[in-house]
Scaffold this motif. Sequence first.
Motif, PDB file in Angstrom:
ATOM      1  N   GLY A 176       0.788  -1.231   0.000  1.00  0.00           N
ATOM      2  CA  GLY A 176       0.000   0.000   0.000  1.00  0.00           C
ATOM      3  C   GLY A 176       0.814   1.273   0.000  1.00  0.00           C
ATOM      4  O   GLY A 176       0.260   2.349   0.169  1.00  0.00           O
ATOM      5  N   ASN A 177       2.129   1.184  -0.201  1.00  0.00           N
ATOM      6  CA  ASN A 177       2.935   2.406  -0.236  1.00  0.00           C
ATOM      7  C   ASN A 177       3.078   2.866  -1.692  1.00  0.00           C
ATOM      8  O   ASN A 177       4.012   2.478  -2.383  1.00  0.00           O
ATOM      9  N   PHE A 178       2.132   3.694  -2.126  1.00  0.00           N
ATOM     10  CA  PHE A 178       2.119   4.129  -3.526  1.00  0.00           C
ATOM     11  C   PHE A 178       2.817   5.462  -3.726  1.00  0.00           C
ATOM     12  O   PHE A 178       2.937   5.945  -4.835  1.00  0.00           O
ATOM     13  N   GLY A 179       3.229   6.085  -2.620  1.00  0.00           N
ATOM     14  CA  GLY A 179       3.841   7.404  -2.709  1.00  0.00           C
ATOM     15  C   GLY A 179       5.350   7.327  -2.878  1.00  0.00           C
ATOM     16  O   GLY A 179       5.903   6.322  -3.334  1.00  0.00           O
ATOM     17  N   TYR A 180       6.034   8.387  -2.476  1.00  0.00           N
ATOM     18  CA  TYR A 180       7.494   8.444  -2.595  1.00  0.00           C
ATOM     19  C   TYR A 180       8.165   7.547  -1.554  1.00  0.00           C
ATOM     20  O   TYR A 180       7.669   7.394  -0.439  1.00  0.00           O
ATOM     21  N   LYS A 181       9.332   7.006  -1.932  1.00  0.00           N
ATOM     22  CA  LYS A 181      10.056   6.117  -1.008  1.00  0.00           C
ATOM     23  C   LYS A 181      11.019   6.886  -0.119  1.00  0.00           C
ATOM     24  O   LYS A 181      11.543   6.360   0.854  1.00  0.00           O
ATOM     25  N   GLY A 182      11.278   8.140  -0.465  1.00  0.00           N
ATOM     26  CA  GLY A 182      12.194   8.938   0.340  1.00  0.00           C
ATOM     27  C   GLY A 182      11.945  10.425   0.115  1.00  0.00           C
ATOM     28  O   GLY A 182      11.088  10.813  -0.692  1.00  0.00           O
ATOM     29  N   PHE A 183      12.715  11.257   0.826  1.00  0.00           N
ATOM     30  CA  PHE A 183      12.511  12.712   0.761  1.00  0.00           C
ATOM     31  C   PHE A 183      13.730  13.411   1.355  1.00  0.00           C
ATOM     32  O   PHE A 183      14.504  12.810   2.104  1.00  0.00           O
ATOM     33  N   ARG A 184      13.873  14.697   1.022  1.00  0.00           N
ATOM     34  CA  ARG A 184      14.898  15.494   1.702  1.00  0.00           C
ATOM     35  C   ARG A 184      14.292  16.037   2.991  1.00  0.00           C
ATOM     36  O   ARG A 184      13.162  16.518   3.011  1.00  0.00           O
ATOM     37  N   VAL A 185      15.061  15.929   4.085  1.00  0.00           N
ATOM     38  CA  VAL A 185      14.557  16.239   5.423  1.00  0.00           C
ATOM     39  C   VAL A 185      13.935  17.645   5.551  1.00  0.00           C
ATOM     40  O   VAL A 185      12.935  17.803   6.246  1.00  0.00           O
ATOM     41  N   PRO A 186      14.480  18.693   4.895  1.00  0.00           N
ATOM     42  CA  PRO A 186      13.829  20.013   5.023  1.00  0.00           C
ATOM     43  C   PRO A 186      12.351  20.013   4.630  1.00  0.00           C
ATOM     44  O   PRO A 186      11.582  20.844   5.108  1.00  0.00           O
ATOM     45  N   ALA A 187      11.942  19.061   3.771  1.00  0.00           N
ATOM     46  CA  ALA A 187      10.531  18.984   3.361  1.00  0.00           C
ATOM     47  C   ALA A 187       9.636  18.508   4.510  1.00  0.00           C
ATOM     48  O   ALA A 187       8.436  18.788   4.542  1.00  0.00           O
ATOM     49  N   LEU A 188      10.221  17.774   5.462  1.00  0.00           N
ATOM     50  CA  LEU A 188       9.469  17.310   6.634  1.00  0.00           C
ATOM     51  C   LEU A 188       9.581  18.305   7.798  1.00  0.00           C
ATOM     52  O   LEU A 188       8.659  18.456   8.591  1.00  0.00           O
ATOM     53  N   LYS A 189      10.712  18.980   7.858  1.00  0.00           N
ATOM     54  CA  LYS A 189      10.979  19.943   8.940  1.00  0.00           C
ATOM     55  C   LYS A 189       9.856  20.975   9.071  1.00  0.00           C
ATOM     56  O   LYS A 189       9.462  21.374  10.169  1.00  0.00           O
ATOM     57  N   ILE A 190       9.299  21.395   7.935  1.00  0.00           N
ATOM     58  CA  ILE A 190       8.258  22.432   7.972  1.00  0.00           C
ATOM     59  C   ILE A 190       6.998  21.939   8.694  1.00  0.00           C
ATOM     60  O   ILE A 190       6.275  22.722   9.310  1.00  0.00           O
ATOM     61  N   PHE A 191       6.744  20.618   8.648  1.00  0.00           N
ATOM     62  CA  PHE A 191       5.588  20.069   9.363  1.00  0.00           C
ATOM     63  C   PHE A 191       5.873  19.934  10.858  1.00  0.00           C
ATOM     64  O   PHE A 191       4.971  20.091  11.683  1.00  0.00           O
ATOM     65  N   LEU A 192       7.122  19.659  11.191  1.00  0.00           N
ATOM     66  CA  LEU A 192       7.514  19.609  12.601  1.00  0.00           C
ATOM     67  C   LEU A 192       7.309  20.996  13.221  1.00  0.00           C
ATOM     68  O   LEU A 192       6.779  21.130  14.332  1.00  0.00           O
ATOM     69  N   GLU A 193       7.702  22.022  12.483  1.00  0.00           N
ATOM     70  CA  GLU A 193       7.547  23.406  12.969  1.00  0.00           C
ATOM     71  C   GLU A 193       6.067  23.789  13.064  1.00  0.00           C
ATOM     72  O   GLU A 193       5.650  24.455  14.010  1.00  0.00           O
TER      73      GLU A 193
END
Length: 344
Positions: A178-195
């Motif tokens: 069921g993982n149809f999305g991306y397998k990885g990402f650059r961390v700054p793209a996740l950092k904004i959600f942490l903030e």
Amino acid sequence: MGGNNQKMIDILEKVQQSESEVGLRNAACRSLFFVHPHKTAKVCLFLHGFTAGPYQFEPLGKTLFNQGYNVLVPLQPGHGLAGDWNQHNPPPLPTDIKAYLEFVLKWVKIAKTLGEQVVVGGLSSGGTLAAWLALQYPQEIDRALLFTPYLGNQNLLFDLLIKTLPIYFEWFNKDASGNFGYKGFRVPALKIFLELGEQVLKEAQNHPSAPILMVCSESDRAVSRSKQQNFFTAVVKQQPKSWYYCFDDSLEIEHRMMTKLEDNDYEELVITLAKAFIGTDLTWRQFQDIAINIVQGEAYEKIQQEFNLDPQTSQYLSAMMTPHFGCDNLKCINPQGVGVNSKH
């Protein structure tokens, strides 16, 4: 109204057409719209998780459409695009939260034309966005469903690493079903959600919000459950129509909790909570009373009448509040994680 609705359906079709033109990873990443030919009492806007896609809300979306609601599950900016993405060529995910905030506000505006009241919901980072909407626009949002929202990582060290390391990260479960999305990402793209998670936690302390359903799981090893509990405790003080439910560890419901496809064998329990919360107007105190009545052996038919629930929902809720589902002493509905005392 018919003409207006048709105009909006045309806009939704254009969205899907443009996705076909730009090219998506697969059909599962396409925006999903379950829309009646008329405006409905409520319209649901659902926001998928980080690096995932609208497929996460297909079972819930179809159920709510069959209940008589219009349902929108748009593909988020930078997500689901076809391409050979890897650490040398990371997927084009936004690194400025404004891209997402403008996106959700645009979709709230679209949702308003399709329903009298707007219900928002989201999984993980989508839950963070839904929480932001509930706090910023409590007058415009009827209620918000937060499925294990990302307000911080379970491991505090990860919070620190995400804030400081601009590296490429590959999901440990990238090849899971069921993982149809991306397998990885650059961390700054996740950092904004942490903030953003830190921001909504702070704002919840003294900011009224729309009614919120908080759904979490003891088996979720990805995000901070204590922050989810703190957030709910702050919200319910000012918004008593909010509910909390945490799945027991024994059910093994992990972070991706929306579908059987993504390893939740109990997807109907998530759907039950959503249906009950959207379809009734019960306060947190009343929701706890239902649970206490169940524990004390009250028949679900009686609970159904007393609290105005549909038969299937009252039956499912009655099952969910029992030790069979690991809800010993009703700790599943206690944001402090301990038992709730029965009334005598």
